[in-house]
Design a protein around this motif. Sequence first.
Motif, PDB file in Angstrom:
ATOM      1  N   THR A   1       0.828  -1.200   0.000  1.00 42.22           N
ATOM      2  CA  THR A   1       0.000   0.000   0.000  1.00 42.22           C
ATOM      3  C   THR A   1       0.862   1.250   0.000  1.00 42.22           C
ATOM      4  O   THR A   1       1.984   1.262   0.503  1.00 42.22           O
ATOM      5  N   LEU A   2       0.343   2.299  -0.588  1.00 38.55           N
ATOM      6  CA  LEU A   2       0.991   3.602  -0.633  1.00 38.55           C
ATOM      7  C   LEU A   2      -0.002   4.652  -0.169  1.00 38.55           C
ATOM      8  O   LEU A   2      -1.203   4.506  -0.400  1.00 38.55           O
ATOM      9  N   SER A   3       0.486   5.715   0.451  1.00 36.19           N
ATOM     10  CA  SER A   3      -0.392   6.855   0.677  1.00 36.19           C
ATOM     11  C   SER A   3      -0.647   7.502  -0.678  1.00 36.19           C
ATOM     12  O   SER A   3       0.146   7.340  -1.620  1.00 36.19           O
ATOM     13  N   PHE A   4      -1.731   8.244  -0.789  1.00 34.39           N
ATOM     14  CA  PHE A   4      -2.060   8.850  -2.075  1.00 34.39           C
ATOM     15  C   PHE A   4      -0.969   9.821  -2.520  1.00 34.39           C
ATOM     16  O   PHE A   4      -0.570   9.841  -3.685  1.00 34.39           O
ATOM     17  N   ARG A   5      -0.448  10.617  -1.587  1.00 36.42           N
ATOM     18  CA  ARG A   5       0.612  11.562  -1.950  1.00 36.42           C
ATOM     19  C   ARG A   5       1.853  10.841  -2.458  1.00 36.42           C
ATOM     20  O   ARG A   5       2.480  11.271  -3.430  1.00 36.42           O
ATOM     21  N   ASP A   6       2.220   9.756  -1.789  1.00 37.00           N
ATOM     22  CA  ASP A   6       3.393   8.996  -2.232  1.00 37.00           C
ATOM     23  C   ASP A   6       3.161   8.384  -3.607  1.00 37.00           C
ATOM     24  O   ASP A   6       4.080   8.311  -4.429  1.00 37.00           O
ATOM     25  N   ALA A   7       1.921   7.956  -3.864  1.00 35.21           N
ATOM     26  CA  ALA A   7       1.595   7.397  -5.176  1.00 35.21           C
ATOM     27  C   ALA A   7       1.733   8.462  -6.258  1.00 35.21           C
ATOM     28  O   ALA A   7       2.254   8.209  -7.344  1.00 35.21           O
ATOM     29  N   VAL A   8       1.268   9.689  -5.969  1.00 34.06           N
ATOM     30  CA  VAL A   8       1.374  10.785  -6.928  1.00 34.06           C
ATOM     31  C   VAL A   8       2.843  11.133  -7.164  1.00 34.06           C
ATOM     32  O   VAL A   8       3.270  11.364  -8.301  1.00 34.06           O
ATOM     33  N   LYS A   9       3.641  11.171  -6.087  1.00 38.11           N
ATOM     34  CA  LYS A   9       5.074  11.457  -6.233  1.00 38.11           C
ATOM     35  C   LYS A   9       5.741  10.407  -7.118  1.00 38.11           C
ATOM     36  O   LYS A   9       6.561  10.737  -7.972  1.00 38.11           O
ATOM     37  N   LYS A  10       5.384   9.150  -6.903  1.00 43.72           N
ATOM     38  CA  LYS A  10       5.950   8.057  -7.708  1.00 43.72           C
ATOM     39  C   LYS A  10       5.539   8.209  -9.168  1.00 43.72           C
ATOM     40  O   LYS A  10       6.359   8.041 -10.077  1.00 43.72           O
ATOM     41  N   GLU A  11       4.274   8.537  -9.379  1.00 39.30           N
ATOM     42  CA  GLU A  11       3.790   8.732 -10.744  1.00 39.30           C
ATOM     43  C   GLU A  11       4.473   9.926 -11.397  1.00 39.30           C
ATOM     44  O   GLU A  11       4.845   9.877 -12.575  1.00 39.30           O
ATOM     45  N   ASN A  12       4.670  11.008 -10.644  1.00 44.56           N
ATOM     46  CA  ASN A  12       5.346  12.192 -11.186  1.00 44.56           C
ATOM     47  C   ASN A  12       6.779  11.882 -11.602  1.00 44.56           C
ATOM     48  O   ASN A  12       7.257  12.346 -12.646  1.00 44.56           O
ATOM     49  N   ARG A  13       7.487  11.112 -10.770  1.00 45.03           N
ATOM     50  CA  ARG A  13       8.866  10.738 -11.130  1.00 45.03           C
ATOM     51  C   ARG A  13       8.884   9.920 -12.407  1.00 45.03           C
ATOM     52  O   ARG A  13       9.733  10.124 -13.288  1.00 45.03           O
ATOM     53  N   PHE A  14       7.913   9.000 -12.514  1.00 45.53           N
ATOM     54  CA  PHE A  14       7.826   8.179 -13.722  1.00 45.53           C
ATOM     55  C   PHE A  14       7.567   9.051 -14.950  1.00 45.53           C
ATOM     56  O   PHE A  14       8.215   8.883 -15.996  1.00 45.53           O
ATOM     57  N   LEU A  15       6.630  10.000 -14.848  1.00 47.93           N
ATOM     58  CA  LEU A  15       6.297  10.876 -15.974  1.00 47.93           C
ATOM     59  C   LEU A  15       7.477  11.772 -16.342  1.00 47.93           C
ATOM     60  O   LEU A  15       7.737  12.022 -17.527  1.00 47.93           O
ATOM     61  N   GLU A  16       8.192  12.252 -15.334  1.00 48.69           N
ATOM     62  CA  GLU A  16       9.351  13.115 -15.589  1.00 48.69           C
ATOM     63  C   GLU A  16      10.452  12.334 -16.304  1.00 48.69           C
ATOM     64  O   GLU A  16      11.037  12.816 -17.278  1.00 48.69           O
ATOM     65  N   GLN A  17      10.710  11.109 -15.846  1.00 48.00           N
ATOM     66  CA  GLN A  17      11.734  10.284 -16.484  1.00 48.00           C
ATOM     67  C   GLN A  17      11.338   9.917 -17.911  1.00 48.00           C
ATOM     68  O   GLN A  17      12.180   9.894 -18.815  1.00 48.00           O
ATOM     69  N   LEU A  18      10.036   9.649 -18.116  1.00 48.15           N
ATOM     70  CA  LEU A  18       9.547   9.316 -19.458  1.00 48.15           C
ATOM     71  C   LEU A  18       9.722  10.498 -20.399  1.00 48.15           C
ATOM     72  O   LEU A  18      10.131  10.337 -21.558  1.00 48.15           O
ATOM     73  N   THR A  19       9.420  11.706 -19.904  1.00 47.72           N
ATOM     74  CA  THR A  19       9.597  12.920 -20.712  1.00 47.72           C
ATOM     75  C   THR A  19      11.055  13.103 -21.098  1.00 47.72           C
ATOM     76  O   THR A  19      11.383  13.393 -22.257  1.00 47.72           O
ATOM     77  N   GLU A  20      11.951  12.937 -20.129  1.00 48.77           N
ATOM     78  CA  GLU A  20      13.386  13.086 -20.401  1.00 48.77           C
ATOM     79  C   GLU A  20      13.868  12.047 -21.413  1.00 48.77           C
ATOM     80  O   GLU A  20      14.678  12.359 -22.300  1.00 48.77           O
ATOM     81  N   LYS A  21      13.372  10.831 -21.289  1.00 47.87           N
ATOM     82  CA  LYS A  21      13.754   9.773 -22.224  1.00 47.87           C
ATOM     83  C   LYS A  21      13.297  10.098 -23.642  1.00 47.87           C
ATOM     84  O   LYS A  21      14.037   9.919 -24.614  1.00 47.87           O
TER      85      LYS A  21
END
Length: 218
Positions: free
Chosen positions: A170-190
């Motif tokens: 389980t993740l807190s909602f904020r932690d889930a959003v942070k994880k998703e944001n990191r994924f989106l940022e890395q995808l953009t950079e790639k």
Amino acid sequence: SSDVYSGYLVSAGTESLFFMPHPNSKFEVSNDGFTEGFDVGSMVSELVVFTEPKLEECRLLFNPKKIFMDPAPEIQWEVTHEFGNIAGYKVQQAKGNFRGRTYEVWFAPDLPVSAGPWKIRGLPGVVLEAREINGFVTWKFRRILLNALVADKLMAVCDDFRKEKSNYSTLSFRDAVKKENRFLEQLTEKNLAALPKGTIVLQVDQYREGQLERKFEW
């Protein structure tokens, strides 16, 4: 791109749920029941459960499977005096903002359940159509099945999944959003790094632009 996905809104009493099967999973529902062996954990990409006025989102996130709870705020709706008809149901228009997007919806007071697709809810009737005003997403109902037995069975399958949540990380909602944001940022950079040499890029800082929820209340 213009992608079309199927979602199912189920209501039984005071509790409702909305889920979206994985595009490659075969799920069908009819008056006779639904796909045999339907498994929420492996066949569903997103599950939203709400018991008025509380919203509880259980989303399966990345791999290994993780779930999180979303204490989403209520949408402050402005109900207008515009009326229409969708599939024989009288509908009324409402407008509201939710997490960075403005929605125009049509709800049916004759279907007295405060529910709708995804997290679009909080009106005195089922939302049959919802459109993000910039055209990012449109939700349109395809058909209504009035069968309490099928609804109860679907709710029971999802209840079984919710009772087994201890088997998931389980993740807190904020932690889930942070994880998703990191994924989106890395995808953009790639994606930027893969562009041909000499390409001029107009940088967009908002990498959540392609997400339903562009920003959050915090």
